[in-house]
Design a protein around this motif. Structure first.
Motif, PDB file in Angstrom:
ATOM      1  N   VAL A 165       0.825  -1.153  -0.004  1.00 35.36           N
ATOM      2  CA  VAL A 165       0.049   0.169   0.045  1.00 35.36           C
ATOM      3  C   VAL A 165       0.924   1.325   0.029  1.00 35.36           C
ATOM      4  N   GLY A 166       2.046   1.256   0.758  1.00 37.47           N
ATOM      5  CA  GLY A 166       2.851   2.427   0.891  1.00 37.47           C
ATOM      6  C   GLY A 166       3.750   2.218   2.242  1.00 37.47           C
ATOM      7  N   ILE A 167       4.446   3.107   2.489  1.00 36.59           N
ATOM      8  CA  ILE A 167       5.204   3.364   3.781  1.00 36.59           C
ATOM      9  C   ILE A 167       4.422   4.165   4.672  1.00 36.59           C
ATOM     10  N   GLY A 168       4.721   3.842   5.894  1.00 35.23           N
ATOM     11  CA  GLY A 168       3.848   4.576   7.000  1.00 35.23           C
ATOM     12  C   GLY A 168       4.853   4.340   8.389  1.00 35.23           C
ATOM     13  N   LYS A 169       4.322   5.231   9.329  1.00 37.28           N
ATOM     14  CA  LYS A 169       4.997   5.128  10.607  1.00 37.28           C
ATOM     15  C   LYS A 169       4.182   5.073  11.746  1.00 37.28           C
ATOM     16  N   LEU A 170       4.681   4.258  12.826  1.00 40.16           N
ATOM     17  CA  LEU A 170       3.920   3.980  13.997  1.00 40.16           C
ATOM     18  C   LEU A 170       4.125   4.865  15.050  1.00 40.16           C
ATOM     19  N   VAL A 171       3.565   5.795  15.388  1.00 35.19           N
ATOM     20  CA  VAL A 171       3.941   6.709  16.376  1.00 35.19           C
ATOM     21  C   VAL A 171       3.603   6.375  17.685  1.00 35.19           C
ATOM     22  N   GLY A 172       4.542   6.827  18.670  1.00 34.02           N
ATOM     23  CA  GLY A 172       4.437   6.295  20.045  1.00 34.02           C
ATOM     24  C   GLY A 172       5.010   5.062  20.324  1.00 34.02           C
ATOM     25  N   TYR A 173       5.724   4.406  19.545  1.00 38.48           N
ATOM     26  CA  TYR A 173       6.667   3.116  19.622  1.00 38.48           C
ATOM     27  C   TYR A 173       8.221   3.164  19.181  1.00 38.48           C
ATOM     28  N   GLU A 174       8.828   2.336  19.765  1.00 36.42           N
ATOM     29  CA  GLU A 174      10.208   2.200  19.632  1.00 36.42           C
ATOM     30  C   GLU A 174      10.604   0.869  18.990  1.00 36.42           C
ATOM     31  N   LEU A 175      11.535   0.676  18.327  1.00 39.14           N
ATOM     32  CA  LEU A 175      12.342  -0.594  17.823  1.00 39.14           C
ATOM     33  C   LEU A 175      13.206  -1.057  18.800  1.00 39.14           C
ATOM     34  N   HIS A 176      12.769  -2.381  19.143  1.00 39.40           N
ATOM     35  CA  HIS A 176      13.633  -3.148  20.194  1.00 39.40           C
ATOM     36  C   HIS A 176      13.937  -4.496  19.376  1.00 39.40           C
ATOM     37  N   PHE A 177      14.961  -5.242  19.897  1.00 43.63           N
ATOM     38  CA  PHE A 177      15.499  -6.497  19.432  1.00 43.63           C
ATOM     39  C   PHE A 177      15.625  -7.572  20.637  1.00 43.63           C
ATOM     40  N   GLY A 188       6.689   9.556  21.912  1.00 46.14           N
ATOM     41  CA  GLY A 188       7.640  10.657  21.285  1.00 46.14           C
ATOM     42  C   GLY A 188       8.464   9.797  20.121  1.00 46.14           C
ATOM     43  N   SER A 189       8.581   8.548  20.322  1.00 44.61           N
ATOM     44  CA  SER A 189       9.263   7.679  19.345  1.00 44.61           C
ATOM     45  C   SER A 189       8.382   7.303  18.018  1.00 44.61           C
ATOM     46  N   VAL A 190       9.160   6.866  16.996  1.00 46.90           N
ATOM     47  CA  VAL A 190       8.358   6.502  15.618  1.00 46.90           C
ATOM     48  C   VAL A 190       9.206   5.346  15.130  1.00 46.90           C
ATOM     49  N   VAL A 191       8.228   4.302  14.727  1.00 42.79           N
ATOM     50  CA  VAL A 191       8.764   3.111  14.020  1.00 42.79           C
ATOM     51  C   VAL A 191       8.329   3.280  12.586  1.00 42.79           C
ATOM     52  N   TRP A 192       9.289   3.094  11.577  1.00 39.55           N
ATOM     53  CA  TRP A 192       8.846   3.097  10.456  1.00 39.55           C
ATOM     54  C   TRP A 192       8.562   1.794   9.792  1.00 39.55           C
ATOM     55  N   GLY A 193       7.648   1.481   8.549  1.00 41.67           N
ATOM     56  CA  GLY A 193       7.648   0.214   8.051  1.00 41.67           C
ATOM     57  C   GLY A 193       6.824   0.522   6.689  1.00 41.67           C
ATOM     58  N   VAL A 194       6.374  -1.069   6.376  1.00 42.73           N
ATOM     59  CA  VAL A 194       5.590  -0.986   5.069  1.00 42.73           C
ATOM     60  C   VAL A 194       4.339  -1.496   5.311  1.00 42.73           C
ATOM     61  N   ILE A 195       3.058  -0.635   4.798  1.00 48.66           N
ATOM     62  CA  ILE A 195       1.663  -1.378   4.771  1.00 48.66           C
ATOM     63  C   ILE A 195       1.617  -2.213   3.737  1.00 48.66           C
ATOM     64  N   TRP A 196       1.221  -3.395   4.200  1.00 50.85           N
ATOM     65  CA  TRP A 196       0.780  -4.454   3.211  1.00 50.85           C
ATOM     66  C   TRP A 196      -0.622  -4.732   3.177  1.00 50.85           C
ATOM     67  N   LYS A 197      -1.231  -4.957   2.093  1.00 50.15           N
ATOM     68  CA  LYS A 197      -2.739  -5.244   2.043  1.00 50.15           C
ATOM     69  C   LYS A 197      -2.764  -6.687   1.681  1.00 50.15           C
TER      70      LYS A 197
END
Length: 612
Positions: free
Chosen positions: A284-296, A321-330
């Protein structure tokens, strides 16, 4: 359905209207001298409602939308009152009963013809209009009977009506709801639209319906702050003026599509290799998840989930205040269970993702259920970075991924990735050049012609579970033979093969197979051991068309060798399963049989394939 005599049933679609646009509180005074004393619940507008009903109908108090003995009424909300914070501003006693649908109505937005906009919001508000075959989702609330006047005052531009709501548990409830009778269509303000969306998410309304709400065009007014918004902001400790406008208008075709699909937000290895197991996923496109942080992290020792990577896996954790970017898939709803199995050890959750254009979209995402912190392998990190670059995530976010510490493990330890790299070599013949017409690389599949044991669907599903039958086909100018080939190591291979012969025909099945399973099929056919070799052949289908398919034949030299009883049975059962020509099936049945040559796991596969 019973109704108050002065609340005539509305049908906006055919132009019906009330002769008098006065609310309950504006009706002429009612004399209560003839009304039974026990009908008075409290000295407020509900008394007027009940009194008017009893006086004008001369019927006992039997209406099921309110319960006199227990002192409550049922109310169906479909607009801003979906949000619990909003409804509790005026109706603190409201308790959610459950979610349900109002059949044969559609959602609309507007205000009274006599007004420029709703007094509480700068723009239109939600209402319902009759429309056959369409449903409005909402929430049924149980509210103190004495508080009906509060709700009436809040819904000042509406008229009350009774509706039957079908609940998700299969029951039906008669509820009070509200409808604008003389409607002027008007787009809602973004804040009002957002309240509706948040309420829908809060109560778990279907994803497709939330998408419908999100696709509604708003009026773009993000500057006005109404008193209602201020009260809600104080209650939520949040700002509700964010512009969530989208560029699409909702229509019935979109609804059908959304009911069959869901959106998935990939931020880890599914930035790049999602098509390895999810061939139908559409970006669908790229997007950001606001209020989350990337962890491993890695699974704890007590977990039954297995980690095929030598290092931590990506996860998300809430952090303001954090953001995780990713891809939105349908993705298709039918692929949901398969996706869940791919992320064992993760739990699913619904989140709101902000798209590049500023619009919001509801997505499924996965978060590690339990984990211990662990740095990712170099290979895993590299894959994420490659996916981020491939999908054009923001440069500063890509730099952040590059800067993540890894553990130095560079080997591809996930078997699916080995297959992925091997697939690329097979598809391009190892030199980067696409060679086979049977392979449809851009669409992620290849066509395979099976003529031996792989015509049996039980047998073939072991090697290629994604396979789908295309049609029965005939390979002309080739005959079916059986061969044994002994390697210098002493290992023997036995199997069906094809040889050129004038006027001969070999019947079989054309399968469509996920491209990621090509290495498995090559391994089954012992390509590396030089028993079989892949070839492209032209196969005639029953409808008269011809298709190019990949198939396999035993490399020369080899010796003729009759099939065993078990091997022959697998082929005959497969031929019967797919209704190959009767004469050809009879030819298969009459084949001479040799000694049993199948051992190990293959024998168990064949035995399973011969079961009814």
């Amino acid at each position: 359905m019973l109704a108050f005599p002065f609340y005539r049933k509305l049908s906006i679609s055919d132009g019906a209207r009330l002769p008098n646009r006065t609310s309950v509180r504006q009706q002429q005074p009612v004399s209560y001298s003839t009304v039974p004393k026990e009908s008075f619940v409290t000295q407020n507008a509900i008394t007027v409602d009940i009194a008017c009903y009893l006086k004008q109908t001369n019927n006992p108090l039997t209406m099921s939308w309110f319960n006199k003995e227990e002192g409550y009424f049922l109310y169906f909300s479909y607009g801003s009152n979906l949000d619990s914070t909003r409804i509790h501003l005026n109706n603190p006693s409201a308790v959610a009963v459950g979610k349900g649908i109002l059949k044969d109505y559609d959602l609309a937005f507007g205000t009274l013809s006599s007004r420029k906009s709703d007094p509480l919001w700068t723009g239109g508000t939600a209402t319902i209009v009759e429309k056959k075959g369409v449903n409005v989702w909402g929430v049924v609330w149980k509210i103190d009977l004495a508080a009906v006047s509060n709700l009436d005052r809040q819904e000042d531009v509406y008229l009350p009506k009774e509706v039957t709501i079908e609940m998700t548990d299969g029951t039906s409830l008669l509820c009070r709801t509200y409808q604008i009778d003389l409607l002027t269509v008007m787009a809602p303000m973004p804040a009002y639209k957002q309240v509706c969306i948040e309420g829908a998410r809060e109560h778990g309304l279907p994803d497709y319906y939330i998408q419908k709400l999100m696709a509604i065009q708003d009026n773009g007014d993000t500057k006005t702050l109404t008193p209602t918004m201020v009260k809600m902001a104080e209650a939520k400790k949040d700002i509700l003026t964010k512009d969530i406008s989208t560029t699409h208008i909702y229509n019935s075709e979109m609804a059908t599509e959304l009911e069959e699909c869901f959106h998935y937000f990939g931020y880890g290895n599914h930035l790049s290799n999602i098509h390895l197991h999810n061939k139908n996923a559409l970006k669908v496109g790229i997007g950001k998840l606001v209020g989350y942080e990337l962890h491993f992290g890695d699974f704890p020792a007590s977990s039954s989930a297995k980690n095929c990577w030598k290092g931590g896996l990506a996860s998300i954790q809430e952090k303001p205040g954090s953001v995780v970017w990713g891809v939105i898939w349908k993705m298709n709803q039918t692929d949901l269970e398969k996706l869940d199995r791919q992320v064992m050890g993760y739990r699913a959750k619904d989140v709101t993702v902000e798209k590049e254009d500023g619009g919001l979209i509801s997505c499924r995402v996965y978060q590690l259920s339990e984990y211990i912190p662990a740095t990712p392998s170099t290979k895993y990190k590299r894959m994420m970075v490659d996916g981020a670059v491939e999908n054009s995530l923001p440069k500063d976010y890509i730099s952040k991924l590059v800067a993540i510490e890894d553990n130095g493990q560079t080997g591809a330890v996930d078997a699916t990735l080995v297959d992925s790299e091997e697939t690329k070599k097979i598809v391009t013949n190892g030199d980067g050049v696409h060679t086979s017409k049977a392979i449809h690389q851009s669409e992620g599949y290849f066509l395979y012609f099976a003529y031996g044991s792989n015509i049996n669907s039980k047998r073939f599903s072991v090697s290629c579970p994604t396979s789908q039958k295309v049609a029965v086909g005939c390979l002309k100018e080739f005959c079916l033979e059986f061969a044994i080939k002994e390697q210098t190591s002493g290992e023997k291979f036995v199997g069906a093969t094809i040889e050129s012969r004038l006027n001969a025909s070999t019947w079989g099945v054309v399968w469509r197979v996920d491209l990621t399973e090509l290495p498995k099929l090559d391994r089954q056919e012992h390509i590396k051991e030089k028993f079989y070799e892949p070839v492209d052949v032209s196969v005639d289908l029953e409808n008269g068309e011809s298709v190019i398919c990949r198939t396999y034949r035993v490399l020369q030299p080899y010796s003729p060798f009759p099939p065993s009883v078990l091997y022959k049975s697998v082929i005959v059962i497969g031929a019967e399963e797919h209704a190959l020509p009767a004469a050809y099936i009879e030819t298969l049945r009459s084949l001479p049989e040799g000694p049993e040559h199948t051992v190990g796991p293959m024998k168990s596969y064949y035995l399973e394939a011969t079961k009814n």
